[in-house]
Write a protein that holds these residues in place. Structure first.
Motif, PDB file in Angstrom:
ATOM      1  N   LEU A 456       0.859  -1.185   0.000  1.00 52.98           N
ATOM      2  CA  LEU A 456       0.000   0.000   0.000  1.00 52.98           C
ATOM      3  C   LEU A 456       0.893   1.232   0.000  1.00 52.98           C
ATOM      4  O   LEU A 456       1.836   1.329   0.786  1.00 52.98           O
ATOM      5  CB  LEU A 456      -0.896   0.005   1.243  1.00 52.98           C
ATOM      6  N   THR A 457       0.610   2.170  -0.895  1.00 52.74           N
ATOM      7  CA  THR A 457       1.349   3.434  -0.943  1.00 52.74           C
ATOM      8  C   THR A 457       0.381   4.575  -0.701  1.00 52.74           C
ATOM      9  O   THR A 457      -0.670   4.663  -1.341  1.00 52.74           O
ATOM     10  CB  THR A 457       2.038   3.625  -2.309  1.00 52.74           C
ATOM     11  N   LEU A 458       0.731   5.455   0.226  1.00 50.60           N
ATOM     12  CA  LEU A 458      -0.044   6.651   0.534  1.00 50.60           C
ATOM     13  C   LEU A 458       0.801   7.870   0.196  1.00 50.60           C
ATOM     14  O   LEU A 458       1.958   7.956   0.619  1.00 50.60           O
ATOM     15  CB  LEU A 458      -0.423   6.702   2.017  1.00 50.60           C
ATOM     16  N   ILE A 459       0.229   8.818  -0.567  1.00 45.33           N
ATOM     17  CA  ILE A 459       0.920  10.053  -0.920  1.00 45.33           C
ATOM     18  C   ILE A 459       0.007  11.226  -0.605  1.00 45.33           C
ATOM     19  O   ILE A 459      -1.091  11.333  -1.155  1.00 45.33           O
ATOM     20  CB  ILE A 459       1.317  10.117  -2.410  1.00 45.33           C
ATOM     21  N   ALA A 460       0.457  12.109   0.297  1.00 45.45           N
ATOM     22  CA  ALA A 460      -0.300  13.310   0.627  1.00 45.45           C
ATOM     23  C   ALA A 460      -0.050  14.379  -0.435  1.00 45.45           C
ATOM     24  O   ALA A 460       0.926  14.300  -1.194  1.00 45.45           O
ATOM     25  CB  ALA A 460       0.116  13.825   2.007  1.00 45.45           C
ATOM     26  N   PRO A 461      -0.936  15.403  -0.524  1.00 42.07           N
ATOM     27  CA  PRO A 461      -0.716  16.470  -1.501  1.00 42.07           C
ATOM     28  C   PRO A 461       0.636  17.157  -1.377  1.00 42.07           C
ATOM     29  O   PRO A 461       1.154  17.699  -2.346  1.00 42.07           O
ATOM     30  CB  PRO A 461      -1.862  17.443  -1.217  1.00 42.07           C
ATOM     31  N   SER A 462       1.239  17.114  -0.203  1.00 38.18           N
ATOM     32  CA  SER A 462       2.548  17.733   0.013  1.00 38.18           C
ATOM     33  C   SER A 462       3.682  16.942  -0.618  1.00 38.18           C
ATOM     34  O   SER A 462       4.812  17.424  -0.711  1.00 38.18           O
ATOM     35  CB  SER A 462       2.822  17.855   1.514  1.00 38.18           C
TER      36      SER A 462
END
Length: 474
Positions: A456-462
């Protein structure tokens, strides 16, 4: 080197990246004779800047391989038409194409869809690679009027304070003849000129003839048999002289077939790409579109790739596999199974979606393996205590390594929004404290998520994010 030590052009790109991550729009340029245009991560930011209704459809730039492949999976077109679309993208032409209605389609495509048609382009230009390659996709205006032809015109056209990346000194002075060209391809694969545009963009009948001819050639080369193009396979069996060949324990052969436009000036405008992994290095080869799978044989002459120092058994396995794949093995697709044969050696592979189906997001303990900055740089902290998260419907739980974590989560097809995230009040130290800070910085609004089997990869707008792996014991 600090940001202040960078050339002004690079500093402006970094500032533009921050603006995009914050939900704003920026003005970018392309090579002559194309014009300046508006891009953003939020469609409403584009419409606000150009003075249009916030919910008006926009175009989308699919400039990463992942975004390109996701879009092409849902286009309602045959493979020969898709190849011609790639040629148009390589020539910097925008494309209006039919798209299937499918509940699994990524949510990020929706703002570029109107009445079953999607408008897309590939905006990457090497002088602005720092900006473009930071994001897998960006939205762009689909307005028909001519935008600014220079940075000076852009400053007159857009409000004060708008971020404008002045790249005039990297362009060839020339007349600009309006907005970009758009071609339309219908479900039958017929190409028409949807909007005439910039004079030197191969607009008009010359472009259409090239696209039609290319589509016809690819159709002949691809043939009518089922093709592995666009799919990824994992080995299920290897035999030599009818006897099973054992791979290095813990490894499988992974073979991926892709078709992609060429972003560089030289070579074929569209490539067929073969990517291979056998446990150590990632290997790849590219040939002109239509020539990889011609005549029922796999045709590559050599591989490039990473240069990791593999242990002897893995190195020997890679060398054996490269020899096999460059021997022009025959290929055959039967449903979800691919068979490669050369001499007395046969490799049987199964579509990755069947061989390794994706884990569900919910009900799984996801352990943090690495933290992410700038959307793609991975950082491993081997001395941090184990950290993990778990999502069950709207409930978030987990551990930062030294504090318990809880919160709520909502979702769509591609994004998660975390709210009311709280942790207990133990003091963390060392790398565990660093991981905790990254976790808290990631778990916010509009977090992009992707699942690839057990990862699972999570990327925030930052651009901050987390790489996680399923831990079934949690």
């Amino acid at each position: 080197m600090s940001e202040l030590d960078l050339p002004e052009f690079d500093r402006t790109q970094l500032h533009a990246i921050r603006v995009l991550r914050g939900g704003g729009a920026v003005v970018v340029t392309s090579p002559s004779p194309m014009t300046y245009g508006v891009v953003a991560r939020e469609p409403s930011a584009i419409n606000l800047l150009v003075g249009r209704p916030a919910d008006q459809p926009v175009a989308v730039s699919v400039h990463s391989q992942a975004a390109h492949d996701q879009l092409f999976r849902y286009l309602d077109l045959r493979t020969d038409a898709l190849a011609a679309v790639d040629l148009a993208l390589a020539e910097r032409i925008a494309v209006l194409a039919p798209i299937r209605s499918d509940p699994t389609m990524p949510e990020w495509l929706s703002p570029a869809i109107e009445d079953g048609w999607i408008l897309f382009f590939d905006g990457v230009w090497s002088p602005l690679a720092l900006l473009w390659l930071t994001f897998p996709f960006l939205y762009g205006s689909r307005a028909g009027e001519a935008p600014a032809a220079s940075a000076a015109e852009a400053r007159e056209q857009f409000p004060a304070g708008t971020v404008i990346i002045d790249a005039d000194d990297r362009r060839t002075p020339s007349d600009v003849d309006g907005a970009g060209t758009v071609i339309r391809v219908d479900p039958a694969g017929r190409f028409t000129l949807h909007r005439s545009g910039t004079r030197d963009q191969l607009a008009g009948d010359g472009l259409l003839d090239r696209l039609r001819d290319f589509r016809s050639v690819i159709g002949v080369l691809d043939g009518s048999a089922p093709s592995p193009m666009g799919r990824t396979y994992l080995s299920t069996a290897v035999t030599e002289d009818g006897v099973p060949r054992q791979l290095v324990p813990g490894t499988r052969i992974r073979v991926e077939f892709a078709r992609t436009p060429n972003k560089n000036a030289g070579g074929s405008r569209v490539y067929d790409v073969l990517r291979v992994h056998a446990g150590c290095n990632r290997m790849g080869a590219a040939v002109a579109a239509g020539e990889l799978l011609t005549g029922g044989t796999l045709s590559v002459t050599g591989f490039g790739g990473t240069q990791r120092g593999c242990k002897p058994p893995l190195r020997a396995q890679e060398e054996w596999l490269q020899t096999f794949l460059t021997s022009k093995p025959s290929w055959q697709v039967d449903g979800d199974e691919l068979t490669l044969t050369s001499g007395s050696t046969t490799i049987t592979l199964l579509d990755k979606k069947i061989a390794e189906p994706d884990f569900p997001l919910d009900g799984i303990g996801w352990e943090v393996g690495a933290t992410i900055t700038n959307a793609d740089l991975r950082h491993h902290r081997y001395h941090a205590d184990p950290a993990w998260i778990r999502i069950d419907g709207e409930h978030l739980s987990g551990s930062t390594g030294c504090n318990e974590l809880s919160g709520t989560v909502t979702r769509n097809n591609t994004e998660l929004t975390f709210t009311d995230v709280t942790i207990t009040d133990r003091t963390c130290t060392g790398e565990t404290a660093e991981v905790q800070a990254e976790i808290l910085a990631t778990l916010g609004a509009a977090v992009t998520y992707t699942i690839d089997h057990n990862k699972l990869t999570l990327i925030a707008p930052s651009g901050i994010g987390l790489d996680l792996k399923a831990d079934l014991d949690r």
